[in-house]
Design a protein around this motif. Structure first.
Motif, PDB file in Angstrom:
ATOM      1  N   PRO A 296       2.309   0.550  19.484  1.00  0.00           N
ATOM      2  CA  PRO A 296       2.618   1.983  19.546  1.00  0.00           C
ATOM      3  C   PRO A 296       2.564   2.537  20.972  1.00  0.00           C
ATOM      4  CG  PRO A 296       1.117   1.524  17.733  1.00  0.00           C
ATOM      5  CD  PRO A 296       1.193   0.271  18.559  1.00  0.00           C
ATOM      6  N   GLN A 297       3.372   3.536  21.205  1.00  0.00           N
ATOM      7  CA  GLN A 297       3.494   4.170  22.519  1.00  0.00           C
ATOM      8  C   GLN A 297       2.142   4.586  23.074  1.00  0.00           C
ATOM      9  OE1 GLN A 297       6.312   7.364  22.686  1.00  0.00           O
ATOM     10  NE2 GLN A 297       5.518   8.180  24.592  1.00  0.00           N
ATOM     11  N   GLY A 298       1.923   4.249  24.353  1.00  0.00           N
ATOM     12  CA  GLY A 298       0.748   4.706  25.072  1.00  0.00           C
ATOM     13  C   GLY A 298      -0.527   3.940  24.826  1.00  0.00           C
ATOM     14  N   LEU A 299      -0.558   3.017  23.844  1.00  0.00           N
ATOM     15  CA  LEU A 299      -1.798   2.289  23.557  1.00  0.00           C
ATOM     16  C   LEU A 299      -1.895   1.021  24.403  1.00  0.00           C
ATOM     17  CD1 LEU A 299      -2.161   2.682  19.687  1.00  0.00           C
ATOM     18  CD2 LEU A 299      -3.089   4.105  21.527  1.00  0.00           C
ATOM     19  N   ILE A 300      -3.112   0.688  24.797  1.00  0.00           N
ATOM     20  CA  ILE A 300      -3.350  -0.523  25.577  1.00  0.00           C
ATOM     21  C   ILE A 300      -3.072  -1.734  24.690  1.00  0.00           C
ATOM     22  CG2 ILE A 300      -5.101  -1.902  26.768  1.00  0.00           C
ATOM     23  CD1 ILE A 300      -6.449   0.774  27.528  1.00  0.00           C
ATOM     24  N   HIS A 301      -2.261  -2.674  25.209  1.00  0.00           N
ATOM     25  CA  HIS A 301      -1.919  -3.871  24.443  1.00  0.00           C
ATOM     26  C   HIS A 301      -1.780  -5.077  25.372  1.00  0.00           C
ATOM     27  CE1 HIS A 301       1.925  -2.051  25.637  1.00  0.00           C
ATOM     28  NE2 HIS A 301       2.463  -3.252  25.562  1.00  0.00           N
ATOM     29  N   PHE A 302      -1.695  -6.257  24.775  1.00  0.00           N
ATOM     30  CA  PHE A 302      -1.651  -7.507  25.549  1.00  0.00           C
ATOM     31  C   PHE A 302      -0.951  -8.577  24.726  1.00  0.00           C
ATOM     32  CE2 PHE A 302      -5.364  -7.593  22.888  1.00  0.00           C
ATOM     33  CZ  PHE A 302      -5.332  -8.863  22.335  1.00  0.00           C
ATOM     34  N   GLN A 303      -0.561  -9.661  25.428  1.00  0.00           N
ATOM     35  CA  GLN A 303      -0.086 -10.884  24.779  1.00  0.00           C
ATOM     36  C   GLN A 303      -0.677 -12.063  25.556  1.00  0.00           C
ATOM     37  OE1 GLN A 303       3.255  -9.307  26.219  1.00  0.00           O
ATOM     38  NE2 GLN A 303       2.832  -7.614  24.846  1.00  0.00           N
ATOM     39  N   PHE A 304      -1.097 -13.092  24.826  1.00  0.00           N
ATOM     40  CA  PHE A 304      -1.722 -14.270  25.432  1.00  0.00           C
ATOM     41  C   PHE A 304      -1.184 -15.523  24.757  1.00  0.00           C
ATOM     42  CE2 PHE A 304      -5.218 -17.434  25.199  1.00  0.00           C
ATOM     43  CZ  PHE A 304      -5.328 -17.725  26.546  1.00  0.00           C
ATOM     44  N   ASN A 305      -0.794 -16.506  25.569  1.00  0.00           N
ATOM     45  CA  ASN A 305      -0.346 -17.798  25.049  1.00  0.00           C
ATOM     46  C   ASN A 305      -1.564 -18.712  24.941  1.00  0.00           C
ATOM     47  OD1 ASN A 305       0.765 -20.274  24.473  1.00  0.00           O
ATOM     48  ND2 ASN A 305       1.973 -20.435  26.338  1.00  0.00           N
ATOM     49  N   PRO A 306      -2.061 -18.982  23.725  1.00  0.00           N
ATOM     50  CA  PRO A 306      -3.277 -19.788  23.580  1.00  0.00           C
ATOM     51  C   PRO A 306      -3.045 -21.289  23.743  1.00  0.00           C
ATOM     52  CG  PRO A 306      -2.460 -19.153  21.418  1.00  0.00           C
ATOM     53  CD  PRO A 306      -1.575 -18.488  22.428  1.00  0.00           C
TER      54      PRO A 306
ATOM     55  N   LEU B 280       7.981  -6.550  19.755  1.00  0.00           N
ATOM     56  CA  LEU B 280       8.025  -7.858  20.402  1.00  0.00           C
ATOM     57  C   LEU B 280       8.385  -8.927  19.383  1.00  0.00           C
ATOM     58  CD1 LEU B 280       6.495  -9.208  23.249  1.00  0.00           C
ATOM     59  CD2 LEU B 280       5.301 -10.233  21.334  1.00  0.00           C
ATOM     60  N   THR B 281       9.301  -9.816  19.756  1.00  0.00           N
ATOM     61  CA  THR B 281       9.691 -10.949  18.916  1.00  0.00           C
ATOM     62  C   THR B 281       9.440 -12.238  19.684  1.00  0.00           C
ATOM     63  OG1 THR B 281      11.444  -9.636  17.915  1.00  0.00           O
ATOM     64  CG2 THR B 281      11.580 -12.013  17.616  1.00  0.00           C
ATOM     65  N   VAL B 282       8.713 -13.177  19.087  1.00  0.00           N
ATOM     66  CA  VAL B 282       8.450 -14.468  19.725  1.00  0.00           C
ATOM     67  C   VAL B 282       9.669 -15.363  19.525  1.00  0.00           C
ATOM     68  CG1 VAL B 282       6.960 -16.499  19.759  1.00  0.00           C
ATOM     69  CG2 VAL B 282       5.970 -14.239  19.350  1.00  0.00           C
ATOM     70  N   LEU B 283      10.211 -15.870  20.645  1.00  0.00           N
ATOM     71  CA  LEU B 283      11.364 -16.783  20.596  1.00  0.00           C
ATOM     72  C   LEU B 283      10.941 -18.246  20.616  1.00  0.00           C
ATOM     73  CD1 LEU B 283      13.836 -15.023  23.056  1.00  0.00           C
ATOM     74  CD2 LEU B 283      13.653 -14.767  20.569  1.00  0.00           C
ATOM     75  N   GLU B 284       9.881 -18.532  21.356  1.00  0.00           N
ATOM     76  CA  GLU B 284       9.357 -19.902  21.462  1.00  0.00           C
ATOM     77  C   GLU B 284       7.852 -19.840  21.617  1.00  0.00           C
ATOM     78  OE1 GLU B 284      11.019 -22.729  21.137  1.00  0.00           O
ATOM     79  OE2 GLU B 284      12.984 -21.759  21.060  1.00  0.00           O
ATOM     80  N   GLY B 285       7.154 -20.785  20.979  1.00  0.00           N
ATOM     81  CA  GLY B 285       5.714 -20.892  21.162  1.00  0.00           C
ATOM     82  C   GLY B 285       4.911 -19.994  20.250  1.00  0.00           C
ATOM     83  N   THR B 286       3.668 -19.767  20.669  1.00  0.00           N
ATOM     84  CA  THR B 286       2.695 -18.986  19.911  1.00  0.00           C
ATOM     85  C   THR B 286       2.067 -17.960  20.842  1.00  0.00           C
ATOM     86  OG1 THR B 286       2.189 -20.874  18.494  1.00  0.00           O
ATOM     87  CG2 THR B 286       0.540 -19.151  18.588  1.00  0.00           C
ATOM     88  N   LEU B 287       1.821 -16.768  20.334  1.00  0.00           N
ATOM     89  CA  LEU B 287       1.157 -15.732  21.113  1.00  0.00           C
ATOM     90  C   LEU B 287       0.053 -15.086  20.294  1.00  0.00           C
ATOM     91  CD1 LEU B 287       4.162 -13.835  22.749  1.00  0.00           C
ATOM     92  CD2 LEU B 287       2.595 -15.431  23.868  1.00  0.00           C
ATOM     93  N   TYR B 288      -1.078 -14.833  20.941  1.00  0.00           N
ATOM     94  CA  TYR B 288      -2.119 -13.981  20.379  1.00  0.00           C
ATOM     95  C   TYR B 288      -1.875 -12.603  20.994  1.00  0.00           C
ATOM     96  CZ  TYR B 288      -6.699 -11.742  19.967  1.00  0.00           C
ATOM     97  OH  TYR B 288      -7.714 -10.842  19.721  1.00  0.00           O
TER      98      TYR B 288
END
Length: 198
Positions: free
Chosen positions: A126-136, A92-100
């Motif tokens: 990594p493949q198969g692992l639970i992940h997330f992204q959040f805009n704080p 994942l690459t952030v183009l704009e803003g901030t992500l946690y």
């Protein structure tokens, strides 16, 4: 190169898609006017994000190439909730803003690897692992591009799968698994578990 079944009749399948005769392959098989430069609507999403996935179902020339792409738009305080890709690693690459962002290792230790990313930063899930992204940020949206190592990565959003399954998982099972009262499980199952993927 292979195309989805609806595009060609053939007996030879690769990755579930019918192979196209190389003599009739055109540039159109490798092109999609996806307009990924345009912001996506996040207002209709309960979680405040909109995932625009470009995979083999949208771009037939991806079959057998092992890659796909997604644009993810996040409203202020929006998230791409905990999910997994059973067939792909994601970068994942952030183009704009901030992500946690973060991912959790398997059940051996359930370790969280997380980071706050700014514009231009990159993170791997990594493949198969639970992940997330959040805009704080409560005021500004965020945008990211994700590359995935499969032409059909799949996505299992954890809350949707657990509380929005059809038919529903027994509230006895979920109450015990999450160590909560059955009425809490009933309330969660009564919610509308919408998908944020296009």
């Amino acid at each position: 190169m292979s195309l989805p079944l609806q595009h060609r009749e053939s007996a030879m399948l690769v990755n579930g898609f019918v192979c196209k005769d190389p003599e009739v392959v055109t540039a159109e098989d490798f092109f999609l006017a996806a307009k990924l430069d345009m912001p996506r609507d996040t207002k209709m999403s309960k979680v405040g994000s909109n995932v625009t996935l470009i995979n083999v179902m949208k771009l037939v020339g991806l079959n057998t190439l092992g890659i796909s792409l997604a644009r993810i738009d996040y409203a202020p305080l929006g998230e791409n909730p905990p999910h997994t890709h059973p067939r792909a690693t994601e970068i994942l690459t952030v183009l704009e803003g901030t992500l946690y962002v973060g991912f959790v290792t398997s059940n051996t230790d359930n370790k969280l690897f997380s980071k706050v990313l700014n514009k231009g930063d990159v993170f791997v899930f990594p493949q198969g692992l639970i992940h997330f992204q959040f805009n704080p940020n409560p005021y500004k949206p965020a945008v990211a591009i994700a590359a995935l190592s499969s032409q059909n990565p799949g996505a299992i959003t954890i809350a949707n799968a657990v509380f929005g399954s059809k038919p529903m998982i027994s509230d006895d099972v979920l109450a015990k698994a999450f160590q909560v009262e059955k009425n809490t499980v009933d309330w969660l199952q009564a919610q509308f578990w919408a998908d944020n993927h296009n």
